[in-house]
Design an enzyme around this catalytic site. Structure first.
Site, PDB file in Angstrom:
ATOM      1  N   HIS A 105       0.851  -1.186   0.000  1.00 62.03           N
ATOM      2  CA  HIS A 105       0.000   0.000   0.000  1.00 62.03           C
ATOM      3  C   HIS A 105       0.888   1.237   0.000  1.00 62.03           C
ATOM      4  CE1 HIS A 105      -1.018   3.227   2.928  1.00 62.03           C
ATOM      5  NE2 HIS A 105      -2.068   3.369   2.139  1.00 62.03           N
ATOM      6  N   VAL A 108       0.189   9.342  -0.908  1.00 66.52           N
ATOM      7  CA  VAL A 108       0.715  10.671  -0.626  1.00 66.52           C
ATOM      8  C   VAL A 108      -0.443  11.651  -0.775  1.00 66.52           C
ATOM      9  CG1 VAL A 108       3.174  10.386  -1.124  1.00 66.52           C
ATOM     10  CG2 VAL A 108       1.581  10.715  -3.004  1.00 66.52           C
ATOM     11  N   ARG A 109      -0.481  12.668   0.077  1.00 64.26           N
ATOM     12  CA  ARG A 109      -1.655  13.532   0.092  1.00 64.26           C
ATOM     13  C   ARG A 109      -1.297  14.945   0.569  1.00 64.26           C
ATOM     14  NH1 ARG A 109      -1.605   9.731   3.977  1.00 64.26           N
ATOM     15  NH2 ARG A 109      -1.597  10.434   6.136  1.00 64.26           N
ATOM     16  N   ARG A 264     -16.343   8.976  -3.331  1.00 66.19           N
ATOM     17  CA  ARG A 264     -16.911   7.920  -4.170  1.00 66.19           C
ATOM     18  C   ARG A 264     -16.633   6.565  -3.524  1.00 66.19           C
ATOM     19  NH1 ARG A 264     -15.085   4.903  -8.975  1.00 66.19           N
ATOM     20  NH2 ARG A 264     -16.896   4.497 -10.308  1.00 66.19           N
TER      21      ARG A 264
END
Length: 312
Positions: A105, A108-109, A264
């Site tokens: 997994h 990045v954000r 979503r």
């Protein structure tokens, strides 16, 4: 301008990840969904299913915005209550077909919270970066784990000697199933709320993390993808995938944020494996390869020989 620079990088990273994973798989191809969020923003979801190497791989980009942050984002940051926000990120989850290839997994954000029209006092925008990646083997191999952590450490080195040990420990603590008293896998890197270095340095670090994922993971895939396995190994893989589901649905902040912010659902839950089994009170046979996994599901320094599990 800051937001657009981050967005441009994340979209380029998604393209690179997908094209490289397709080459590694050989037959699988990513299908793309473009979606819009009713209350603001949207994303680009890409999923590869039933490939030769990857049973399922999802690489998502999203950029959403709204007038109020969801509870998962303000629980630890009450000063953000009432602010509008933008959140963008790239998340990736790979479920390989071969049980000897670990699940992995990465994400990045970037978040930025601005003063809302309802707030009377002037307030500067609050921004931060986050991300990381972790490895979840079913039949662990020390060479793979050492390579994984050496790659992570090398990527962190230019940012300070304390960065790798600090963010490795954060990963060990974050990806921990309290109800099972075990880690989700062999760890990696996790950081959040990063803004103390200033925007440019923090953005550079986020890019370094994103760019180092493939060099950390793909050599492991290449070494293990052709290994022979039987129904026994496959059954154990499906059983252990259940732990992945438990973590993502019970603890994962990204899943909670996405669902609470009206994201979503199909894109948020693409992290779940396509096939999984639960067995009541399953206990692996003492001395078996399956039982050996338990030695690895605890935080340890993988780059110090004295703390590694023994492996024949």
């Amino acid at each position: 301008m800051q937001v657009e620079r981050v967005k441009k990088y994340l979209l380029r990273l998604q393209d690179k990840l997908c094209s490289t994973l397709e080459m590694t798989d050989g037959s699988g191809r990513f299908k793309q969904d473009l979606w819009q969020r009713e209350t603001g923003g949207g994303g680009r979801t890409r999923v590869l299913e039933q490939g030769d190497v990857f049973e399922q791989a999802g690489v998502n980009f999203s950029h959403v915005f709204g007038k109020r942050l969801p509870p998962s984002a303000t629980a630890a940051r009450p000063e953000l209550e009432g602010r509008d926000f933008q959140a963008m990120g790239l998340s990736l989850v790979i479920h390989p077909r071969n049980p000897y290839v670990p699940t992995s997994h990465a994400n990045v954000r970037f978040f930025i919270a601005n003063k809302s029209a309802e707030q009377k006092l002037e307030a500067e925008p609050i921004w931060w970066f986050g991300g990381g990646y972790d490895l979840t083997p079913y039949y662990p191999n020390l060479d793979d784990i050492i390579h994984w952590h050496q790659t992570i450490k090398a990527s962190c080195q230019p940012f300070g000697e304390d960065v790798y040990p600090r963010y490795k420990q954060w990963c060990d603590e974050y990806f921990y199933l309290k109800h099972r008293n075990e880690t989700r896998g062999v760890g990696g890197l996790f950081f959040d709320d990063l803004n103390e270095w200033g925007f440019e340095r923090c953005f550079e670090f986020m890019q370094t993390v994103g760019n180092s994922y493939l060099p950390a993971y793909l050599p492991i895939v290449e070494r293990r993808k052709q290994m022979e396995y039987t129904n026994r190994e496959r059954g154990f893989q499906l059983y252990r995938r259940g732990r992945y589901v438990e973590f993502n649905l019970v603890y994962d902040r990204g899943t909670l944020f996405g669902l609470q912010s009206g994201g979503r659902t199909e894109s948020i839950l693409m992290s779940l494996p396509p096939t999984v089994n639960w067995r009541y009170n399953y206990q692996p046979e003492t001395g078996s390869a399956e039982a050996e996994l338990n030695q690895y599901l605890k935080p340890r320094d993988w780059l110090t020989s004295e703390t590694r599990p023994e492996q024949d």
